[in-house]
Scaffold this motif. Structure first.
Motif, PDB file in Angstrom:
ATOM      1  N   PRO A  62       0.838  -1.214   0.000  1.00 49.42           N
ATOM      2  CA  PRO A  62       0.000   0.000   0.000  1.00 49.42           C
ATOM      3  C   PRO A  62       0.866   1.254   0.000  1.00 49.42           C
ATOM      4  CG  PRO A  62      -0.708  -1.555   1.699  1.00 49.42           C
ATOM      5  CD  PRO A  62       0.614  -2.038   1.201  1.00 49.42           C
ATOM      6  N   ALA A  63       0.613   2.142  -0.958  1.00 51.60           N
ATOM      7  CA  ALA A  63       1.430   3.357  -1.079  1.00 51.60           C
ATOM      8  C   ALA A  63       0.718   4.363  -1.960  1.00 51.60           C
ATOM      9  CB  ALA A  63       2.800   3.023  -1.652  1.00 51.60           C
ATOM     10  N   THR A  64       1.108   5.600  -1.812  1.00 53.82           N
ATOM     11  CA  THR A  64       0.695   6.661  -2.728  1.00 53.82           C
ATOM     12  C   THR A  64       1.799   6.853  -3.750  1.00 53.82           C
ATOM     13  OG1 THR A  64      -0.630   7.817  -1.078  1.00 53.82           O
ATOM     14  CG2 THR A  64       0.162   9.119  -2.936  1.00 53.82           C
ATOM     15  N   ILE A  65       1.428   6.877  -5.016  1.00 54.54           N
ATOM     16  CA  ILE A  65       2.427   7.099  -6.060  1.00 54.54           C
ATOM     17  C   ILE A  65       2.100   8.400  -6.779  1.00 54.54           C
ATOM     18  CG2 ILE A  65       1.221   5.724  -7.842  1.00 54.54           C
ATOM     19  CD1 ILE A  65       4.148   4.768  -8.630  1.00 54.54           C
ATOM     20  N   THR A  66       3.131   9.204  -6.983  1.00 56.05           N
ATOM     21  CA  THR A  66       2.989  10.502  -7.635  1.00 56.05           C
ATOM     22  C   THR A  66       3.842  10.534  -8.892  1.00 56.05           C
ATOM     23  OG1 THR A  66       2.668  11.581  -5.497  1.00 56.05           O
ATOM     24  CG2 THR A  66       3.230  12.993  -7.349  1.00 56.05           C
ATOM     25  N   VAL A  67       3.243  10.968  -9.985  1.00 54.69           N
ATOM     26  CA  VAL A  67       3.963  11.154 -11.250  1.00 54.69           C
ATOM     27  C   VAL A  67       3.971  12.659 -11.508  1.00 54.69           C
ATOM     28  CG1 VAL A  67       4.077  10.565 -13.699  1.00 54.69           C
ATOM     29  CG2 VAL A  67       3.092   8.932 -12.062  1.00 54.69           C
ATOM     30  N   GLU A 119       5.293   6.776  -1.710  1.00 52.60           N
ATOM     31  CA  GLU A 119       5.199   6.989  -0.265  1.00 52.60           C
ATOM     32  C   GLU A 119       4.424   5.837   0.352  1.00 52.60           C
ATOM     33  OE1 GLU A 119       4.451  11.008   1.223  1.00 52.60           O
ATOM     34  OE2 GLU A 119       4.360  11.662  -0.876  1.00 52.60           O
ATOM     35  N   PRO A 120       5.127   4.830   0.881  1.00 52.15           N
ATOM     36  CA  PRO A 120       4.436   3.685   1.480  1.00 52.15           C
ATOM     37  C   PRO A 120       3.696   4.085   2.751  1.00 52.15           C
ATOM     38  CG  PRO A 120       6.769   3.223   1.048  1.00 52.15           C
ATOM     39  CD  PRO A 120       6.577   4.704   0.922  1.00 52.15           C
ATOM     40  N   GLN A 121       2.653   3.337   3.079  1.00 47.51           N
ATOM     41  CA  GLN A 121       1.993   3.549   4.363  1.00 47.51           C
ATOM     42  C   GLN A 121       2.959   3.264   5.507  1.00 47.51           C
ATOM     43  OE1 GLN A 121      -1.692   1.384   4.650  1.00 47.51           O
ATOM     44  NE2 GLN A 121      -2.658   2.505   2.968  1.00 47.51           N
ATOM     45  N   LYS A 122       3.844   2.309   5.274  1.00 50.69           N
ATOM     46  CA  LYS A 122       4.889   1.993   6.240  1.00 50.69           C
ATOM     47  C   LYS A 122       6.221   1.928   5.493  1.00 50.69           C
ATOM     48  CE  LYS A 122       1.829  -0.763   9.202  1.00 50.69           C
ATOM     49  NZ  LYS A 122       1.626  -2.092   9.833  1.00 50.69           N
ATOM     50  N   GLY A 123       7.224   2.549   6.053  1.00 48.94           N
ATOM     51  CA  GLY A 123       8.528   2.503   5.403  1.00 48.94           C
ATOM     52  C   GLY A 123       8.927   3.852   4.841  1.00 48.94           C
ATOM     53  N   GLU A 124      10.060   3.881   4.183  1.00 49.01           N
ATOM     54  CA  GLU A 124      10.658   5.117   3.712  1.00 49.01           C
ATOM     55  C   GLU A 124      10.132   5.532   2.347  1.00 49.01           C
ATOM     56  OE1 GLU A 124      14.881   4.909   3.781  1.00 49.01           O
ATOM     57  OE2 GLU A 124      15.009   4.544   5.944  1.00 49.01           O
ATOM     58  N   ARG A 125      10.072   6.816   2.151  1.00 47.78           N
ATOM     59  CA  ARG A 125       9.683   7.420   0.873  1.00 47.78           C
ATOM     60  C   ARG A 125      10.802   7.194  -0.150  1.00 47.78           C
ATOM     61  NH1 ARG A 125      10.633  12.733  -1.089  1.00 47.78           N
ATOM     62  NH2 ARG A 125       8.939  13.611  -2.338  1.00 47.78           N
ATOM     63  N   TYR A 126      10.401   6.907  -1.392  1.00 47.49           N
ATOM     64  CA  TYR A 126      11.371   6.685  -2.462  1.00 47.49           C
ATOM     65  C   TYR A 126      11.034   7.595  -3.639  1.00 47.49           C
ATOM     66  CZ  TYR A 126      13.389   4.659  -6.671  1.00 47.49           C
ATOM     67  OH  TYR A 126      14.040   4.505  -7.869  1.00 47.49           O
ATOM     68  N   GLN A 127      12.054   8.147  -4.275  1.00 49.59           N
ATOM     69  CA  GLN A 127      11.830   8.967  -5.460  1.00 49.59           C
ATOM     70  C   GLN A 127      12.884   8.650  -6.521  1.00 49.59           C
ATOM     71  OE1 GLN A 127      12.499  13.458  -5.664  1.00 49.59           O
ATOM     72  NE2 GLN A 127      10.261  13.380  -5.849  1.00 49.59           N
TER      73      GLN A 127
END
Length: 288
Positions: A62-67, A119-127
């Motif tokens: 589960p995560a939010t993904i932004t483009v 941006e995962p619900q748990k864990g580190e943000r990745y870009q």
């Protein structure tokens, strides 16, 4: 034809290849109609929305993904987001009144970068960030996957003023022999390359897949509905308000009696009174 807002995964039996197909209509129109975008900008926003829906489906958690693209042309920022797997929103900012007629990606954005943020619900943000140097968004995303994910990926995006559509093929870690795996990939990506934009926009997802892969062993999984929904909230807005700094917020409060912020994505208005501002900046004992 009844056009639905859906995303659907498909698999090819006895291969290491999976796919996703997305179709957007009402959700796309709800998002684009909130701003008076020129036609070229509306179409590009549709492609970004379709891309966000496809990329969200590739995540295993589960995560939010932004483009998002940041440019130096008439479009300064274009951003779309998919959260909770199926909820979409998006916005475009820049000198949009200067845009008229058909425009290429480079004409709209100039020198630009493409950022994919997870941006995962748990864990580190990745870009992951790549230059926006290809002829279209599809090719730029393929470059991103090659550089950041190291997964062979083929993407086709299309959009007009009313609809947006996307299809993705991806080669997963190999479980068959190398020669067969490469032959399967070349065969299926060549078929996808033959898909035309007008077919994406006028054929249902099922008809697109039949048109492309009716001679292959394709298996469709359950379709998921896609919809427009904003992820704004009063607590998130308060956090953004705090980032302005206490002095600036206090000045607004003195001048207006309250602080009002409108969400650019959905036009929701959030109003903060003196007591709420005081609680926000609890380190300051009083706001006079």
């Amino acid at each position: 034809m009844i056009y639905s807002d859906i995303r659907q995964r498909f698999l090819f039996d006895h291969t290491d290849i999976r796919g996703e197909i997305s179709s957007l209509e009402s959700s796309f129109q709800q998002i684009s109609s909130r701003q008076n975008y020129p036609p070229a900008v509306t179409a590009l926003l549709g492609e970004f929305l379709a891309a966000a829906s496809l990329l969200s489906a590739t995540l295993k958690f589960p995560a939010t993904i932004t483009v998002q693209a940041l440019g130096q042309g008439p479009i300064k920022t274009i951003m779309t987001e998919c959260f909770q797997k199926t909820k979409l929103r998006g916005i475009v900012r820049g000198d949009l009144d200067s845009i008229s007629g058909p425009q290429t990606l480079q004409q709209l954005l100039g020198s630009a970068t493409l950022a994919i943020t997870i941006e995962p619900q748990k864990g580190e943000r990745y870009q992951g960030i790549v230059p926006l140097q290809r002829d279209n968004l599809s090719a730029c995303l393929e470059h991103y996957f090659a550089q950041s994910e190291q997964l062979a990926t083929k993407i086709k995006l299309a959009a007009n003023q009313h609809r947006a559509s996307g299809i993705l093929l991806q080669q997963m870690p190999r479980t068959t022999d190398k020669e067969k795996s490469e032959a399967d990939w070349q065969h299926l990506r060549t078929l996808l390359e033959s898909l035309k934009s007008d077919e994406q926009l006028n054929l249902s997802p099922e008809d697109q897949l039949y048109r492309l892969f009716h001679n292959d062993h394709i298996r469709l999984l359950q379709a998921e509905p896609l919809q427009f929904q904003c992820s704004c909230s009063k607590p998130r807005t308060a956090k953004a308000l705090a980032s302005l700094g206490q002095d600036e917020v206090k000045n607004i409060l003195r001048e207006q009696g309250s602080v009002q912020i409108n969400c650019e994505f959905c036009a929701q208005r959030y109003v903060f009174d003196k007591s709420e501002i005081s609680a926000l900046f609890a380190s300051d004992a009083s706001l006079h």
